[in-house]
Design a protein around this motif. Structure first.
Motif, PDB file in Angstrom:
ATOM      1  N   THR A   1      10.590  -4.438   5.554  1.00  0.00           N
ATOM      2  CA  THR A   1       9.549  -4.929   4.654  1.00  0.00           C
ATOM      3  C   THR A   1       8.395  -5.542   5.430  1.00  0.00           C
ATOM      4  O   THR A   1       8.574  -6.053   6.545  1.00  0.00           O
ATOM      5  CB  THR A   1      10.099  -5.994   3.695  1.00  0.00           C
ATOM      6  OG1 THR A   1      10.582  -7.115   4.460  1.00  0.00           O
ATOM      7  CG2 THR A   1      11.242  -5.442   2.852  1.00  0.00           C
TER       8      THR A   1
ATOM      9  N   ASP B   1       4.835  -7.909   4.199  1.00  0.00           N
ATOM     10  CA  ASP B   1       3.995  -8.529   3.174  1.00  0.00           C
ATOM     11  C   ASP B   1       2.824  -9.185   3.904  1.00  0.00           C
ATOM     12  O   ASP B   1       3.017 -10.165   4.646  1.00  0.00           O
ATOM     13  CB  ASP B   1       4.807  -9.558   2.391  1.00  0.00           C
ATOM     14  CG  ASP B   1       4.014 -10.178   1.239  1.00  0.00           C
ATOM     15  OD1 ASP B   1       2.805  -9.896   1.134  1.00  0.00           O
ATOM     16  OD2 ASP B   1       4.606 -10.943   0.460  1.00  0.00           O
TER      17      ASP B   1
ATOM     18  N   LEU C   1      -1.231  -6.244   1.109  1.00  0.00           N
ATOM     19  CA  LEU C   1      -0.302  -5.120   0.993  1.00  0.00           C
ATOM     20  C   LEU C   1       1.133  -5.619   1.030  1.00  0.00           C
ATOM     21  O   LEU C   1       1.474  -6.523   1.788  1.00  0.00           O
ATOM     22  CB  LEU C   1      -0.525  -4.145   2.156  1.00  0.00           C
ATOM     23  CG  LEU C   1       0.462  -2.987   2.301  1.00  0.00           C
ATOM     24  CD1 LEU C   1       0.234  -1.951   1.205  1.00  0.00           C
ATOM     25  CD2 LEU C   1       0.343  -2.352   3.672  1.00  0.00           C
ATOM     26  N   GLU C   2       1.966  -5.037   0.191  1.00  0.00           N
ATOM     27  CA  GLU C   2       3.411  -5.184   0.275  1.00  0.00           C
ATOM     28  C   GLU C   2       3.998  -3.791   0.449  1.00  0.00           C
ATOM     29  O   GLU C   2       3.669  -2.875  -0.306  1.00  0.00           O
ATOM     30  CB  GLU C   2       3.986  -5.843  -0.987  1.00  0.00           C
ATOM     31  CG  GLU C   2       3.590  -7.287  -1.174  1.00  0.00           C
ATOM     32  CD  GLU C   2       4.244  -7.900  -2.404  1.00  0.00           C
ATOM     33  OE1 GLU C   2       5.235  -7.315  -2.887  1.00  0.00           O
ATOM     34  OE2 GLU C   2       3.763  -8.942  -2.864  1.00  0.00           O
ATOM     35  N   ILE C   3       4.857  -3.654   1.437  1.00  0.00           N
ATOM     36  CA  ILE C   3       5.450  -2.345   1.705  1.00  0.00           C
ATOM     37  C   ILE C   3       6.929  -2.522   2.018  1.00  0.00           C
ATOM     38  O   ILE C   3       7.337  -3.499   2.672  1.00  0.00           O
ATOM     39  CB  ILE C   3       4.701  -1.626   2.848  1.00  0.00           C
ATOM     40  CG1 ILE C   3       5.220  -0.206   3.026  1.00  0.00           C
ATOM     41  CG2 ILE C   3       4.806  -2.395   4.148  1.00  0.00           C
ATOM     42  CD1 ILE C   3       4.332   0.648   3.918  1.00  0.00           C
TER      43      ILE C   3
ATOM     44  N   ILE D   1       7.835   2.468  -0.306  1.00  0.00           N
ATOM     45  CA  ILE D   1       7.244   1.939  -1.543  1.00  0.00           C
ATOM     46  C   ILE D   1       6.181   0.921  -1.149  1.00  0.00           C
ATOM     47  O   ILE D   1       6.472  -0.034  -0.432  1.00  0.00           O
ATOM     48  CB  ILE D   1       8.307   1.265  -2.424  1.00  0.00           C
ATOM     49  CG1 ILE D   1       9.484   2.209  -2.670  1.00  0.00           C
ATOM     50  CG2 ILE D   1       7.711   0.779  -3.734  1.00  0.00           C
ATOM     51  CD1 ILE D   1      10.723   1.505  -3.211  1.00  0.00           C
ATOM     52  N   GLN D   2       4.953   1.117  -1.601  1.00  0.00           N
ATOM     53  CA  GLN D   2       3.903   0.169  -1.275  1.00  0.00           C
ATOM     54  C   GLN D   2       3.091  -0.182  -2.514  1.00  0.00           C
ATOM     55  O   GLN D   2       2.836   0.650  -3.377  1.00  0.00           O
ATOM     56  CB  GLN D   2       2.995   0.714  -0.182  1.00  0.00           C
ATOM     57  CG  GLN D   2       2.362   2.054  -0.492  1.00  0.00           C
ATOM     58  CD  GLN D   2       1.647   2.629   0.712  1.00  0.00           C
ATOM     59  OE1 GLN D   2       2.028   3.647   1.238  1.00  0.00           O
ATOM     60  NE2 GLN D   2       0.606   1.945   1.158  1.00  0.00           N
ATOM     61  N   SER D   3       2.724  -1.454  -2.584  1.00  0.00           N
ATOM     62  CA  SER D   3       1.916  -1.945  -3.685  1.00  0.00           C
ATOM     63  C   SER D   3       0.505  -2.202  -3.188  1.00  0.00           C
ATOM     64  O   SER D   3       0.202  -2.059  -2.006  1.00  0.00           O
ATOM     65  CB  SER D   3       2.519  -3.231  -4.254  1.00  0.00           C
ATOM     66  OG  SER D   3       2.504  -4.249  -3.269  1.00  0.00           O
ATOM     67  N   GLY D   4      -0.367  -2.602  -4.085  1.00  0.00           N
ATOM     68  CA  GLY D   4      -1.753  -2.831  -3.727  1.00  0.00           C
ATOM     69  C   GLY D   4      -2.590  -1.621  -4.085  1.00  0.00           C
ATOM     70  O   GLY D   4      -2.104  -0.623  -4.626  1.00  0.00           O
TER      71      GLY D   4
ATOM     72  N   GLY E   1      -1.541   2.189  -3.889  1.00  0.00           N
ATOM     73  CA  GLY E   1      -0.144   2.175  -3.536  1.00  0.00           C
ATOM     74  C   GLY E   1       0.570   3.455  -3.949  1.00  0.00           C
ATOM     75  O   GLY E   1       0.283   4.051  -4.980  1.00  0.00           O
TER      76      GLY E   1
ATOM     77  N   THR F   1       4.557   5.729  -3.739  1.00  0.00           N
ATOM     78  CA  THR F   1       5.990   5.770  -3.472  1.00  0.00           C
ATOM     79  C   THR F   1       6.325   7.188  -3.041  1.00  0.00           C
ATOM     80  O   THR F   1       6.063   8.148  -3.775  1.00  0.00           O
ATOM     81  CB  THR F   1       6.807   5.393  -4.712  1.00  0.00           C
ATOM     82  OG1 THR F   1       6.512   4.036  -5.072  1.00  0.00           O
ATOM     83  CG2 THR F   1       8.303   5.514  -4.430  1.00  0.00           C
TER      84      THR F   1
END
Length: 707
Positions: free
Chosen positions: A370, A372, A396-398, A431-434, A437, A439
């Motif tokens: 992970t 963050d 970013l969170e990944i 999986i990444q957010s922002g 993002g 998947t």
């Protein structure tokens, strides 16, 4: 750790050399020490190992007596032609065994517990012998080429310590807190070790920089200086317990801090311009920990090993640049901050057994990685306050969830010929957010085939072909800014892990009393190689190109002069060449991988003076890397003419080994040439920069001891 000074390759290269060598060459002031005559039993021993036994080269304590080693690390470093493979904390999970060091026939437990750290904690008195053998002949899947197996026998309590102060003549304060202390012992069936260390750096350089316009006309003169301070205090403990039934449990604990500060000062003036002062500051304050362990026990007709690990790192970083003007106009400046949490959790199981004449192993591994990160950008306004500037993709969170399964097989297929192989596959989900993002899911095959041939009592040949899946740097997904170099990377959510076909062949030749040599040739065919790619009309970021090729050659040799009558003298030669090619995403032309190794030469001479506790020697090192490429510029870094140093050592001053000397006797300078373009590299030239910085002689002193 900070990437802020990526525009400062000279300092990074200098620090890389400092990490690889625990001590640089040191000053001849140690000549004032008394020189008691060594007892006959301590006279120089032969560098050649005991004659091979079952394909092994055996080294006993007497083979290293001339060097007065304090630790197993001191002994391994003196094995003729042998080089410890650098640790790789960023390797993908645990996977199969890597590196070229075993302790009591087992791979080193843990991940940050690298080979040099583990060997440095073992007292030389606790080393029974060292066996050098081709890794493909062992029942440890993944090893190939020369491997050193350190056989130990711990009895009671022992310890090692090192202190390495360093003094520079230009730009830098003294380094006084670099060192390590380690204690190892045994209580019943429990082996344990505790260590405290600090890897410290006090680096710096200064010199002129010239800025030219796009026509090559001088446009600015700059006098620059850079200081770089770094400390990495670390506490670590290891425990090993052997049950009456033969089960083995290992536990590794480590906690470290990372303190980094850099300051670059640039005084700028030129006719027709306003005098300016530019100050760049870079700072990082990191802490991290690792908890890992494994348990190996008999199960059915074989043995099962369960391995677990948890690592975490918190890294707050800050960069600032200020420009102050002599005519009183308001200062200008930029600030980039990034707070990052990184985590890694791994669970791995291995079951191995003997089936007929073959060794088998089936393994399964699961991991979660992970990152963050929150990054912000700000500009200095007229009132002297920083005002936020948008940085899309800076937050970013990944998370990557990964699993792999492999089956390994090894056996002797003829007299002196051994086969080792593995086949498996990997599943990963990123999986990444922002903003933007994604998947994505990947399925990748992996495995290898290795052969080891004992061609003659003095010649070993090994070959290996491997399918490898590379590790992504999660920082590459997020937007970032280098305020020192004036560059910016956009966010890129579409990165894919690189894959490669790797092939190598290695020859190890014993020269008997004259020493030994090792030659290795290798090639890599990489797909989805990571390099700078266009993002939109003007942006860029790390991304994937279709392919790249790499070929290289390594040479490691030791030549002993004893048979020629020069007693106690030897010459170590390490040479590396590497050539890489990929197709540039802008021009379509073939070029090297950016800032990759081009060649490196290390020549080390040492004489242990017969009948005394004195040694002296010299070392020369020359390193060259390929040009650096971004989409709007390219750069070339050179260090010339190379680093030459001399040292003198006394191996028994009250039981201590003292070493002193001086390096950079040729007054090497780092030189950087940068060409920036308007827009992309295919456009007109905007400006050139040329600089030359020196750091002067470096005086160092090392005290090593054991109890």
């Amino acid at each position: 750790m900070s990437e802020a000074l990526s525009g400062r390759p000279g300092v990074k290269t200098e620090y890389r050399r400092q990490i690889r060598r625990s001590v640089m060459m040191a000053c001849l002031c140690g000549a004032a020490l008394a020189a008691p005559t060594r007892a006959p039993a301590q006279e120089a021993a032969a560098d050649a190992a005991t004659p091979p036994a079952e394909g092994k080269q055996i080294y006993n304590a007497a083979d290293f007596a001339r060097f007065a080693p304090k630790s197993a690390l001191d002994m391994v470093r003196e094995i003729p032609g042998f080089v410890i493979q650098a640790s790789d904390d960023d390797r993908r999970g645990f996977g199969q065994a890597s590196g070229n060091i075993l302790i009591d026939g087992k791979r080193i437990s843990g991940k940050s517990n690298d080979a040099e750290a583990a060997l440095g904690r073992i007292n030389a008195r606790d080393v029974v012998q060292i066996e050098v053998v081709d890794g493909a002949t062992l029942d440890v899947p993944g090893l190939s080429g020369q491997v050193a197996n350190i056989i130990t026998s711990v009895d009671g309590l022992s310890g090692n310590f090192r202190w390495s102060p360093e003094f520079r003549t230009r730009q830098t304060e003294s380094r006084l807190l670099d060192g390590e202390i380690a204690v190892t012992g045994r209580s019943g069936a429990l082996d344990y070790s505790f260590s405290l260390s600090n890897l410290s750096a006090r680096l710096g350089n200064d010199g002129p920089e010239f800025a030219l316009d796009g026509n090559g006309v001088l446009a600015d003169l700059r006098e620059e200086s850079l200081t770089w301070y770094q400390d990495t205090p670390r506490a670590a403990a290891t425990f090993k317990y052997v049950t009456p039934g033969g089960s083995i449990a290992n536990l590794n604990l480590a906690y470290a801090r990372y303190y980094f500060s850099a300051h670059e000062e640039s005084l700028r003036s030129f006719p027709g311009t306003v005098d300016r002062r530019r100050d760049f500051y870079d700072r990082e304050r990191e802490w991290n920990y690792e908890v890992g362990g494994d348990y190996d026990f008999a199960l059915g007709g074989g043995r099962f090993k369960l391995i677990g690990l948890r690592r975490f790192e918190r890294s707050p970083q800050s960069q600032r640049v200020f420009l102050a003007y002599a005519d009183g106009r308001p200062d200008t400046g930029t600030r980039f901050d990034r707070d990052t949490d990184e985590g890694e959790s791994i669970l791995r199981g291995e079951y191995r057994w003997r089936g007929g004449s073959a060794d088998w192993q089936v393994s399964a591994e699961g991991a979660i990685n992970t990152l963050d990160t929150v990054a912000t950008l700000a500009e200095l306004d007229a009132s002297g306050a920083f005002q936020p500037v948008p940085l899309p993709g800076g937050t970013l969170e990944i998370e990557e969830k990964r699993g792999e399964l492999a089956l390994s097989y090894g056996r002797a297929i003829a007299a002196g010929l051994t086969l080792q192989s593995s086949i498996g596959g990997e599943y990963s989900r990123i999986i990444q957010s922002g903003a933007g993002g994604l998947t994505r899911t990947f399925y990748r095959p992996k495995g290898f085939v290795a052969l080891a041939w004992k061609a003659s009592p003095r010649l070993d040949i090994s070959a290996r072909i491997e399918r490898e899946v590379g590790q992504l740097n999660f920082y590459d997904f997020a937007a970032s800014v280098n305020v020192s170099g004036g560059t910016q990377n956009s966010a890129n959510p579409d990165l894919r892990p690189p894959q490669s076909w790797n092939g190598e062949i290695e020859l190890n030749r014993s020269l008997g009393a004259f020493g030994s040599l090792k030659a290795r040739g290798y090639a890599r065919l990489i797909t989805d190689v990571v390099a700078q790619v266009p993002i939109g009309a003007t942006g860029e970021a790390p991304g994937n190109l279709d392919s790249a090729t790499v070929v290289g050659f390594d040479w490691n040799s030791t030549f002993n002069f004893d048979p020629l009558g020069w007693k106690g003298a030897k010459l170590d030669l390490d040479l590396s060449f590497k050539r890489s090619r990929l197709r540039d995403p802008l021009t379509g032309e073939k070029r090297p991988i950016s800032e990759d190794l081009a060649h490196e030469l290390i020549v080390n001479f040492r004489q242990d003076v017969p009948g005394t506790d004195w040694a002296w020697g010299a070392e020369f090192e020359h390193y060259r890397q390929t040009a650096g490429f971004r989409l709007d510029q390219h750069s070339r870094f050179l260090t010339a003419p190379g680093d030459l140093g001399v040292f003198v050592e006394h191996k028994d001053v009250g039981g201590l080994t003292l070493r002193a000397g001086v390096s950079n006797l040729l007054d090497s300078h780092e030189r950087l040439y940068r060409t920036a373009h308007v827009g992309r590299r295919t456009g007109p030239i905007a400006f050139y920069e040329e600089r030359s910085r020196g750091w002067g002689p470096i005086f160092a002193f090392t005290v090593r001891g054991s109890v």
